[in-house]
Scaffold this active site. Structure first.
Site, PDB file in Angstrom:
ATOM      1  N   CYS A  86       0.809  -1.061   0.131  1.00  0.00           N
ATOM      2  CA  CYS A  86      -0.032  -0.028   0.115  1.00  0.00           C
ATOM      3  C   CYS A  86       0.803   1.138   0.046  1.00  0.00           C
ATOM      4  O   CYS A  86       0.307   2.232  -0.001  1.00  0.00           O
ATOM      5  CB  CYS A  86      -0.969  -0.120   1.213  1.00  0.00           C
ATOM      6  SG  CYS A  86      -2.045  -1.545   1.039  1.00  0.00           S
ATOM      7  N   CYS A 209     -14.339   0.551   7.535  1.00  0.00           N
ATOM      8  CA  CYS A 209     -13.481   0.292   6.320  1.00  0.00           C
ATOM      9  C   CYS A 209     -13.495   1.298   5.233  1.00  0.00           C
ATOM     10  O   CYS A 209     -14.318   1.853   4.930  1.00  0.00           O
ATOM     11  CB  CYS A 209     -14.055  -1.165   5.764  1.00  0.00           C
ATOM     12  SG  CYS A 209     -14.281  -2.296   6.889  1.00  0.00           S
ATOM     13  N   LYS A 335     -10.698   6.670   4.041  1.00  0.00           N
ATOM     14  CA  LYS A 335     -12.050   6.525   4.484  1.00  0.00           C
ATOM     15  C   LYS A 335     -13.126   6.988   3.232  1.00  0.00           C
ATOM     16  O   LYS A 335     -14.002   6.438   2.654  1.00  0.00           O
ATOM     17  CB  LYS A 335     -12.279   7.059   5.656  1.00  0.00           C
ATOM     18  CG  LYS A 335     -13.720   7.088   6.150  1.00  0.00           C
ATOM     19  CD  LYS A 335     -14.469   5.950   6.588  1.00  0.00           C
ATOM     20  CE  LYS A 335     -15.186   5.287   5.607  1.00  0.00           C
ATOM     21  NZ  LYS A 335     -16.160   4.156   5.758  1.00  0.00           N
ATOM     22  N   HIS A 339      -9.085   3.400  -1.511  1.00  0.00           N
ATOM     23  CA  HIS A 339      -7.672   3.121  -1.603  1.00  0.00           C
ATOM     24  C   HIS A 339      -7.403   2.191  -2.942  1.00  0.00           C
ATOM     25  O   HIS A 339      -6.989   1.242  -2.917  1.00  0.00           O
ATOM     26  CB  HIS A 339      -7.405   2.248  -0.516  1.00  0.00           C
ATOM     27  CG  HIS A 339      -6.070   1.946  -0.184  1.00  0.00           C
ATOM     28  ND1 HIS A 339      -4.783   2.610  -0.887  1.00  0.00           N
ATOM     29  CD2 HIS A 339      -5.146   0.920   0.401  1.00  0.00           C
ATOM     30  CE1 HIS A 339      -3.843   2.193  -0.400  1.00  0.00           C
ATOM     31  NE2 HIS A 339      -3.949   1.125   0.333  1.00  0.00           N
TER      32      HIS A 339
END
Lengths: 395, 472
Positions: A86, A209, A335, A339
């Protein structure tokens, strides 16, 4: 080891709208982000001497820099594809930074992108790795929920108390995201909505998530000493830290599951280069890797924003809100943006860049004091952490 | 005879299905009681491994010279399963492994061959492990009557808990109960003929013969352990032989069901766990003929009480809430495709067999750190290749942290993800099975069990999970 401080500056950035970009493929998003950056920097594509691109999607693995060179028709310059879970977007920026700092290049492009919405799966998928059984049912929420369970247990929070603290982080980031036109999820949510949402991986619910989105972001980097020739308000790179854990935390003996050594090390490296000794006071904003609300909570502690085990108090006091003493994820973070892995590090950098220049799209979200900002990504199981610090003033 | 039973172990899955629920699903009649149902991640191999491990508790596994795997429901048509069980049980490689299949009688076929092999001195100990997971046609009597389970018997020539005094066998070609190589469900001919001419006639013949050869009368038997396809024929045969109720070993049909090849051995293990010195036990099985054995318990029988016996498995159980769960577990209903990002590889599984199947971790010879999976460079002190392999799968552990994952799929959501701290400090990231989401807690004690993971690549992929320790 020398410090990277002020050796490299960013003179232009671009970022697509993040979200379910059904009508765009990777190339479309790359073009959009890169051309915004070219325009912002006031340069032509032919001025770029080298490029670094970050993406983790399997179909690009082994294909080098073609995913960037082809859509942008880059003029036969060196292009390198990088990836580091990431932190991939940050890794493009980091390698581009070192490319400039080496003296080899004067102007380079760093770009990160990800097209997640073509898989048909509402998440990053199940199972990971080259081994046929070892991580059979591993999911990202499942792994990060392991932190929440142990954090609650260690600090004596009941699941309800713990989930309430996390919910406040979700509420904050949704509110920030509602003010950013480029965010994926632009809707405020209430504490009750967050607490009553379906469970994804206990104790994490839907609003704990981050979203699952497409996106791309780009930066044009130049030598620090020539930055002002291009732009009145370049943003200087003050420090970059990166740390990688040598063992998957899930199998690491004695791992405490309430924080991450790689976060502590990467932030310390970056602070040191940037000359930061009191991060809570010296930083004006921080874009941190809130892939899940619990991640943001432990980052407060790993980065020294809150004492260990006491981030709850800062969350409850609203100290990391837009109006707080250290706004965290002023654009809504992962959020609200989702992502798209390769893009995130550069999207966060984009927010810091715009805030430091005083150019946040809406006045409502422009921070009053913004001179030094941090952007952070945390990747893997999690296992790798990258922290970059930027400043508007050289020296 | 110089061979006998050294140890025994059983395994019955955690889940039970009330026969009333089956009857309710189809609108038919219930046989009463309940049957065991293997979890979605279990098959004959995983059940066999568990029974084998239970059988080998406290026994030096290096002294086992052979493993016979018995099943009519082997997960492979071509490829040995005994080798998989032997690897998971962590036996030596220079042993004899054989698969026994097809006949319902092959459990005792394997037992007889093991006794002969040990008697003639070509092996010290042989582990016979039988497991079955047979399917009756939906709505059939068999669907209710069958159960899933496994039993393991260790045959050896020293420290035997029961000696085998005599054994006889007969063969009878009869198409009574069968499956073609393409069949999923068990077929059978008219049951009146099957039970009287197949079962009762063959069993009686063999039982009377073994008693006569040993000059025994029915009254001399402490326990009569014989296979029963269902309850009534079991009782009728007992009556016909003149056995009293107290001599007749419980058929387990009400509580577990007919577990196929495992059944005679499961009942034998059950009888042995209650046996006393000098007890005379009859064992008889059926399937295309019959095998009958006479056993006598030795003084070693007194020492076996500590092992997990059938009682534990009968009392620790959970009722399935609905018949549909059984269909799901046995893959009798279609499931949507999953987005699982794994690469099947026979070579990877083979190369990593010491931790994938044998469950070994590495213990650093320099700093003592234990890690799983096996690490060549020590995480603690970076020493290279200075480790010894340690078996972690027979160690217990505690849940260090967990999550209940609704995104991760499986026929039984949520997936319980756990980080287990094993005795000795190794951390094992694994899934928890045979549990309810509500019961999972930090610090809860767990044990390791081999389970089926997936069939990507067209072969079965097994690995270890944890499950709550339930002292029955």
């Amino acid at each position: 080891m020398e410090s990277i401080k002020d050796k490299v500056a960013i003179i232009g950035m671009g970022c697509t709208k993040f979200g379910e970009n059904w009508e765009q493929d990777s190339g479309d998003m790359i073009i959009e982000a890169a051309y915004e950056a070219y325009t912002d920097a006031g340069i032509e594509p032919k001025d770029i001497q080298a490029a670094w691109v970050g993406t983790v999607s399997a179909h690009w693995v082994g294909m080098g820099g073609l995913c960037l060179a082809e859509p942008l028709k880059l003029p036969r310059i060196p292009v390198t594809r990088v990836e580091n879970y990431c932190t991939t977007g940050h890794e493009a920026l980091r390698n581009a930074t070192f490319g400039i700092a080496s003296g080899m290049y004067d102007i380079v492009l760093a770009l990160g992108f990800e097209k997640l919405k073509d898989t048909g799966f509402p998440g990053l998928g199940v199972g990971r790795g080259m081994h046929p059984v070892l991580e059979m049912r591993r999911t990202a929420p499942g792994s990060f929920a392991l932190i929440a369970t142990r954090y609650f247990y260690t600090y004596g929070l009941s699941p309800n108390e713990g989930k309430r603290v996390l919910a406040k982080i979700a509420v904050k980031n949704h509110r920030n995201g509602s003010l950013d036109p480029k965010a994926h999820l632009r809707r405020e949510v209430t504490l009750e909505q967050v607490l009553n949402a379906p469970i994804i991986a206990w104790p994490l619910g839907l609003f704990d998530c981050c979203g699952n989105s497409d996106g791309a972001a780009a930066a044009i980097l130049v030598r620090g000493d020539i930055a002002k020739k291009f732009k009145d308000n370049p943003i200087y790179i003050k420090g970059i830290g990166l740390s990688q854990n040598p063992m998957m935390p899930h199998f690491e003996p004695n791992f405490d599951w309430t924080g991450f050594e790689v976060n502590r090390i990467a932030s310390r490296q970056a602070y040191q280069q940037a000359g930061i000794t009191k991060p809570r006071e010296q930083l004006d904003l921080a874009e941190v890797h809130d892939c899940f609300t619990i991640t943001e909570l432990i980052i407060y502690e790993d980065f020294g924003f809150s004492p260990k085990g006491r981030a709850k108090e800062d969350v409850e006091a609203g100290n990391f809100a837009l109006e707080g003493d250290l706004p965290v994820n002023s654009d809504g973070g992962l959020k609200a943006f989702g992502h798209p892995i390769g893009a995130s590090g550069l999207r966060m950098t984009y927010e810091v860049y715009k805030q430091l220049q005083g150019k946040a799209e809406l006045p409502a979200r422009q921070l009053k004091r913004a001179e030094v900002g941090l952007a952070h990504t945390l990747g893997g199981h999690p296992q790798v952490s990258c922290v970059a610090i930027f400043g508007i003033n050289p020296g | 005879m110089k061979a006998g039973i050294v140890s025994f172990g059983v395994y019955v899955p955690y889940y039970r299905l009330s026969r009333d629920l089956i009857a309710k699903a189809w609108g038919g009649r219930s046989m009463g009681g309940e049957r065991s149902v293997a979890n979605h991640d279990e098959d004959s191999i995983t059940m066999a491994v568990q029974a084998a491990i239970n059988c080998l508790g406290g026994i030096n596994r290096d002294e086992v010279d052979g493993l016979f795997f018995v099943s009519t429901t082997s997960p492979y048509k071509e490829k040995q399963c005994a080798s998989i069980v032997a690897a998971a049980v962590d036996l030596r490689r220079d042993i004899i492994t054989i698969d026994f299949a097809n006949s319902l009688r092959s459990g005792t076929n394997a037992l007889r061959l093991a006794l002969d092999t040990v008697s003639n001195g070509s092996a010290r100990n042989i582990l016979v492990v039988a497991a079955d997971c047979r399917l009756g046609y939906p709505q059939s009597v068999q669907e209710q009557a069958f159960g899933d389970g496994a039993a393991a018997i260790l045959i050896g020539n020293s420290q035997t808990v029961a000696n085998v005094e005599k054994m006889v066998s007969s063969t009878d070609d009869i198409i009574d109960v069968w499956r073609l190589d393409t069949d999923t469900f068990v077929r059978s001919w008219e049951d009146r003929w099957v039970l009287s001419y197949g079962y009762a006639r063959n069993m009686k013949e063999a039982i009377l013969k073994v008693m006569k050869e040993n000059n025994l009368a029915t009254g001399d038997l402490t326990k009569a352990v014989f296979y029963a396809p269902e309850g009534r024929s079991h009782r009728e045969l007992a009556r016909d032989l003149g056995l009293s109720d107290s001599q007749l070993q419980d058929s387990l049909l009400d509580s577990v069901g007919n577990t196929g090849v495992a059944h005679p051995l499961l009942m034998l293990a059950s009888a042995l766990s209650e046996a006393k010195l000098g007890d005379k036990i009859l064992l008889a099985s059926y399937g295309d003929g019959s095998d009958a054995f006479l056993l006598q318990a030795t003084q070693e029988i007194e020492g076996v009480k500590s092992r997990r016996d059938i009682e534990g498995y009968l009392t620790t159980k959970r009722a399935l809430p609905a018949y549909e769960k059984y269909l799901l577990f046995r893959q009798l209903v279609a499931q949507s495709e999953e987005f699982v990002r794994l690469f099947p590889s026979a070579t990877v599984v083979w190369r990593t067999r010491n931790w994938v199947l044998a469950g070994h971790g590495s213990k650093c010879k320099r700093c003592g750190l234990v890690t799983f999976p096996i690490q060549r460079v020590c995480y603690g002190c970076q020493s290279k290749d200075e480790y010894e392999e340690v078996r972690l799968t027979d160690k217990r552990g505690k849940v260090f942290t967990f999550s209940l994952d609704y995104l991760a799929g499986t026929p039984q959501p949520p997936v319980v993800q756990t980080v287990v701290e094993s005795e000795g400090g190794a951390r094992i990231y694994c899934l928890m099975t045979d549990c309810e989401a509500e019961e999972v807690k930090v610090d809860m004690p767990v044990e390791m069990v081999l389970r089926k993971f997936h069939q990507f690549g067209g072969f079965h992929n097994y690995f270890w999970k944890c499950r709550p320790v339930r002292e029955g």
